[in-house]
Design a protein around this motif. Structure first.
Motif, PDB file in Angstrom:
ATOM      1  N   ILE A  30       0.879  -1.168   0.000  1.00 47.15           N
ATOM      2  CA  ILE A  30       0.000   0.000   0.000  1.00 47.15           C
ATOM      3  C   ILE A  30       0.913   1.213   0.000  1.00 47.15           C
ATOM      4  CG2 ILE A  30      -1.786   1.294   1.197  1.00 47.15           C
ATOM      5  CD1 ILE A  30      -2.627  -1.274   2.592  1.00 47.15           C
ATOM      6  N   VAL A  31       0.824   2.003  -1.049  1.00 47.25           N
ATOM      7  CA  VAL A  31       1.663   3.191  -1.203  1.00 47.25           C
ATOM      8  C   VAL A  31       0.746   4.398  -1.367  1.00 47.25           C
ATOM      9  CG1 VAL A  31       3.382   4.347  -2.640  1.00 47.25           C
ATOM     10  CG2 VAL A  31       3.550   1.881  -2.232  1.00 47.25           C
ATOM     11  N   CYS A  32       1.074   5.491  -0.690  1.00 49.92           N
ATOM     12  CA  CYS A  32       0.264   6.696  -0.816  1.00 49.92           C
ATOM     13  C   CYS A  32       1.073   7.822  -1.450  1.00 49.92           C
ATOM     14  CB  CYS A  32      -0.294   7.136   0.537  1.00 49.92           C
ATOM     15  SG  CYS A  32       0.928   7.755   1.711  1.00 49.92           S
ATOM     16  N   ILE A  33       0.349   8.717  -2.116  1.00 49.29           N
ATOM     17  CA  ILE A  33       0.921   9.961  -2.634  1.00 49.29           C
ATOM     18  C   ILE A  33       0.158  11.100  -1.984  1.00 49.29           C
ATOM     19  CG2 ILE A  33       1.360  11.378  -4.665  1.00 49.29           C
ATOM     20  CD1 ILE A  33       1.338   8.855  -6.367  1.00 49.29           C
ATOM     21  N   LEU A  45      -2.085   9.235 -11.252  1.00 50.41           N
ATOM     22  CA  LEU A  45      -2.961   8.066 -11.407  1.00 50.41           C
ATOM     23  C   LEU A  45      -3.503   7.975 -12.828  1.00 50.41           C
ATOM     24  CD1 LEU A  45      -5.058   7.889  -8.096  1.00 50.41           C
ATOM     25  CD2 LEU A  45      -2.766   7.017  -8.592  1.00 50.41           C
ATOM     26  N   ARG A  46      -3.898   9.095 -13.390  1.00 52.92           N
ATOM     27  CA  ARG A  46      -4.434   9.085 -14.760  1.00 52.92           C
ATOM     28  C   ARG A  46      -3.368   8.654 -15.766  1.00 52.92           C
ATOM     29  NH1 ARG A  46      -6.603  14.570 -13.415  1.00 52.92           N
ATOM     30  NH2 ARG A  46      -8.664  14.247 -12.500  1.00 52.92           N
ATOM     31  N   LEU A 161      -6.566   4.548  -6.262  1.00 50.38           N
ATOM     32  CA  LEU A 161      -7.649   5.207  -5.531  1.00 50.38           C
ATOM     33  C   LEU A 161      -7.362   6.697  -5.408  1.00 50.38           C
ATOM     34  CD1 LEU A 161      -7.632   2.414  -2.923  1.00 50.38           C
ATOM     35  CD2 LEU A 161      -9.770   3.085  -3.986  1.00 50.38           C
ATOM     36  N   ASP A 162      -8.305   7.503  -5.884  1.00 51.39           N
ATOM     37  CA  ASP A 162      -8.139   8.955  -5.860  1.00 51.39           C
ATOM     38  C   ASP A 162      -9.116   9.559  -4.856  1.00 51.39           C
ATOM     39  OD1 ASP A 162      -7.561  11.577  -6.407  1.00 51.39           O
ATOM     40  OD2 ASP A 162      -7.742  11.392  -8.582  1.00 51.39           O
ATOM     41  N   GLU A 163      -8.598   9.998  -3.729  1.00 49.98           N
ATOM     42  CA  GLU A 163      -9.369  10.660  -2.676  1.00 49.98           C
ATOM     43  C   GLU A 163     -10.561   9.829  -2.178  1.00 49.98           C
ATOM     44  OE1 GLU A 163      -8.174  13.220  -1.359  1.00 49.98           O
ATOM     45  OE2 GLU A 163      -7.056  14.379  -2.823  1.00 49.98           O
ATOM     46  N   PRO A 164     -10.327   8.600  -1.705  1.00 51.13           N
ATOM     47  CA  PRO A 164     -11.451   7.766  -1.250  1.00 51.13           C
ATOM     48  C   PRO A 164     -12.155   8.287  -0.004  1.00 51.13           C
ATOM     49  CG  PRO A 164      -9.365   6.727  -0.712  1.00 51.13           C
ATOM     50  CD  PRO A 164      -9.043   7.887  -1.613  1.00 51.13           C
ATOM     51  N   SER A 165     -11.529   9.197   0.748  1.00 47.97           N
ATOM     52  CA  SER A 165     -12.168   9.715   1.964  1.00 47.97           C
ATOM     53  C   SER A 165     -13.002  10.966   1.709  1.00 47.97           C
ATOM     54  CB  SER A 165     -11.102  10.029   3.024  1.00 47.97           C
ATOM     55  OG  SER A 165     -10.411  11.232   2.715  1.00 47.97           O
ATOM     56  N   MET A 166     -12.953  11.488   0.478  1.00 50.36           N
ATOM     57  CA  MET A 166     -13.602  12.771   0.203  1.00 50.36           C
ATOM     58  C   MET A 166     -15.104  12.721   0.482  1.00 50.36           C
ATOM     59  SD  MET A 166     -13.618  15.010  -3.318  1.00 50.36           S
ATOM     60  CE  MET A 166     -11.872  15.397  -3.206  1.00 50.36           C
ATOM     61  N   GLY A 167     -15.563  13.651   1.298  1.00 53.49           N
ATOM     62  CA  GLY A 167     -16.984  13.781   1.574  1.00 53.49           C
ATOM     63  C   GLY A 167     -17.540  12.797   2.573  1.00 53.49           C
ATOM     64  N   LEU A 168     -16.691  11.985   3.177  1.00 58.20           N
ATOM     65  CA  LEU A 168     -17.174  10.977   4.115  1.00 58.20           C
ATOM     66  C   LEU A 168     -17.066  11.477   5.557  1.00 58.20           C
ATOM     67  CD1 LEU A 168     -15.676   7.638   2.730  1.00 58.20           C
ATOM     68  CD2 LEU A 168     -17.790   8.800   2.087  1.00 58.20           C
ATOM     69  N   ALA A 169     -18.058  11.105   6.354  1.00 62.40           N
ATOM     70  CA  ALA A 169     -18.000  11.385   7.783  1.00 62.40           C
ATOM     71  C   ALA A 169     -16.873  10.562   8.397  1.00 62.40           C
ATOM     72  CB  ALA A 169     -19.337  11.028   8.429  1.00 62.40           C
ATOM     73  N   GLN A 185      -5.084  -7.162   1.947  1.00 56.67           N
ATOM     74  CA  GLN A 185      -4.618  -8.398   2.575  1.00 56.67           C
ATOM     75  C   GLN A 185      -4.932  -9.631   1.741  1.00 56.67           C
ATOM     76  OE1 GLN A 185      -6.468  -7.990   6.433  1.00 56.67           O
ATOM     77  NE2 GLN A 185      -4.767  -6.788   7.266  1.00 56.67           N
ATOM     78  N   GLU A 186      -5.878  -9.487   0.821  1.00 56.54           N
ATOM     79  CA  GLU A 186      -6.199 -10.580  -0.091  1.00 56.54           C
ATOM     80  C   GLU A 186      -5.304 -10.578  -1.328  1.00 56.54           C
ATOM     81  OE1 GLU A 186     -10.347 -10.301  -0.993  1.00 56.54           O
ATOM     82  OE2 GLU A 186     -10.966 -10.806   1.046  1.00 56.54           O
ATOM     83  N   GLY A 187      -4.397  -9.597  -1.426  1.00 60.20           N
ATOM     84  CA  GLY A 187      -3.421  -9.604  -2.514  1.00 60.20           C
ATOM     85  C   GLY A 187      -3.451  -8.426  -3.461  1.00 60.20           C
ATOM     86  N   THR A 188      -4.388  -7.509  -3.277  1.00 62.78           N
ATOM     87  CA  THR A 188      -4.471  -6.350  -4.166  1.00 62.78           C
ATOM     88  C   THR A 188      -3.457  -5.283  -3.764  1.00 62.78           C
ATOM     89  OG1 THR A 188      -6.822  -6.720  -4.597  1.00 62.78           O
ATOM     90  CG2 THR A 188      -5.971  -4.513  -5.043  1.00 62.78           C
ATOM     91  N   THR A 189      -2.631  -4.874  -4.700  1.00 63.37           N
ATOM     92  CA  THR A 189      -1.701  -3.770  -4.481  1.00 63.37           C
ATOM     93  C   THR A 189      -2.473  -2.459  -4.596  1.00 63.37           C
ATOM     94  OG1 THR A 189       0.086  -5.088  -5.446  1.00 63.37           O
ATOM     95  CG2 THR A 189       0.441  -2.699  -5.281  1.00 63.37           C
ATOM     96  N   ILE A 190      -2.209  -1.522  -3.698  1.00 64.20           N
ATOM     97  CA  ILE A 190      -2.970  -0.275  -3.670  1.00 64.20           C
ATOM     98  C   ILE A 190      -2.042   0.926  -3.786  1.00 64.20           C
ATOM     99  CG2 ILE A 190      -4.376   1.245  -2.201  1.00 64.20           C
ATOM    100  CD1 ILE A 190      -5.767  -1.224  -1.121  1.00 64.20           C
ATOM    101  N   LEU A 191      -2.371   1.806  -4.731  1.00 63.20           N
ATOM    102  CA  LEU A 191      -1.734   3.122  -4.825  1.00 63.20           C
ATOM    103  C   LEU A 191      -2.812   4.149  -4.534  1.00 63.20           C
ATOM    104  CD1 LEU A 191       0.569   5.064  -5.433  1.00 63.20           C
ATOM    105  CD2 LEU A 191       0.003   4.879  -7.865  1.00 63.20           C
ATOM    106  N   LEU A 192      -2.591   4.919  -3.501  1.00 64.48           N
ATOM    107  CA  LEU A 192      -3.611   5.809  -2.963  1.00 64.48           C
ATOM    108  C   LEU A 192      -3.184   7.262  -3.053  1.00 64.48           C
ATOM    109  CD1 LEU A 192      -6.126   6.199  -0.869  1.00 64.48           C
ATOM    110  CD2 LEU A 192      -4.343   6.084   0.870  1.00 64.48           C
ATOM    111  N   VAL A 193      -4.041   8.090  -3.616  1.00 59.06           N
ATOM    112  CA  VAL A 193      -3.885   9.540  -3.569  1.00 59.06           C
ATOM    113  C   VAL A 193      -4.885  10.053  -2.558  1.00 59.06           C
ATOM    114  CG1 VAL A 193      -4.513  11.629  -4.838  1.00 59.06           C
ATOM    115  CG2 VAL A 193      -2.927  10.006  -5.849  1.00 59.06           C
TER     116      VAL A 193
END
Length: 237
Positions: A30-33, A45-46, A161-169, A185-193
């Motif tokens: 899991i890597v974040c930018i 990401l684009r 994933l681009d801003e998955p927390s946007m607008g969430l409580a 944890q099931e094997g998906t690599t994640i790049l998160l902005v």
């Protein structure tokens, strides 16, 4: 390495958005930018998804494939990379089930599709409860669940994933990141902005800090959390 990006240059007309950035992501990470608005996070990401034109001097290798040779639809269907864009981009006039079905347009593995759908519903039970409800009538949190679920159905080897927390409580935000951790944890690599730098760095294993289209800092997420400059600029001191 699963993804290696070298000298990534992107321009919108005469405005250069990315100035030859380099980064790597290993399988299962899991890597974040993080970075300010306009730093080039979404553009990165684009570029990986081949949704925008990338300068020919750029190099992107994904699992042994030259990513530069793939069209955007093939990035999903052949390389198994999914993209959850900022703003979700759901089909608001279609139901949850219809949105998820469309995500599988290029898949032929019918039995696995059924298993993946069941898995999405186990991660996000609320989606199953509302499976016949139109996406445009869902709450913000439910729409984000659907956006992630749809991405899971289209390609789960790597998820952008681009801003998955946007607008969430706050509680929904934490719940969403718990679900993403489960998917990883099931094997998906994640790049998160993510604009919420503290949340992103607590979630990720490694991070990159983008400033004006350049990578200013990189390292373990825990180290970036303790970095005085990161604290001052992105974590409120």
């Amino acid at each position: 390495m699963l993804l290696t990006v070298e000298n990534l240059n992107v321009a919108y007309g005469k405005i250069k958005a990315l100035h030859g950035i380099n980064f790597q992501i290993d399988k299962g990470e899991i890597v974040c930018i993080i970075g300010a608005n306009g730093a080039g996070k979404s553009t990165t990401l684009r570029a990986i998804s081949q949704m925008i034109k990338v300068d020919r001097s750029s190099r992107m290798n994904y699992d042994g494939h030259d990513l530069m040779k793939y069209q955007a639809d093939k990035v999903v269907s052949e390389l198994d990379i999914s993209h959850v864009p900022e703003g979700r981009r759901l089909f608001g006039n279609l139901t949850i089930m219809e949105n998820m079905t469309l995500a599988c347009f290029a898949r032929k593995d019918r039995e696995q599709i059924k298993k993946d759908r069941r898995r999405v519903f186990s991660i996000f039970p609320r989606l199953e409860e509302r499976k016949d409800q139109k996406a445009g009538t869902l709450s913000g949190g439910e729409q984000q669940m659907l956006a992630v679920g749809r991405a899971y159905m289209s390609g789960k080897k790597m998820m952008l994933l681009d801003e998955p927390s946007m607008g969430l409580a706050p509680l929904l935000m934490l719940s969403m990141f718990d679900a993403l951790k489960e998917i990883n944890q099931e094997g998906t690599t994640i790049l998160l902005v993510e604009q919420n730098a503290r949340l992103a760095l607590k979630f990720a294993q490694r991070g990159y800090v983008l400033e004006n289209g350049n990578i200013a800092l990189e390292g373990r997420a825990s180290d970036l959390l303790e970095n005085p400059e990161v604290q001052k600029v992105y974590l409120g001191g």
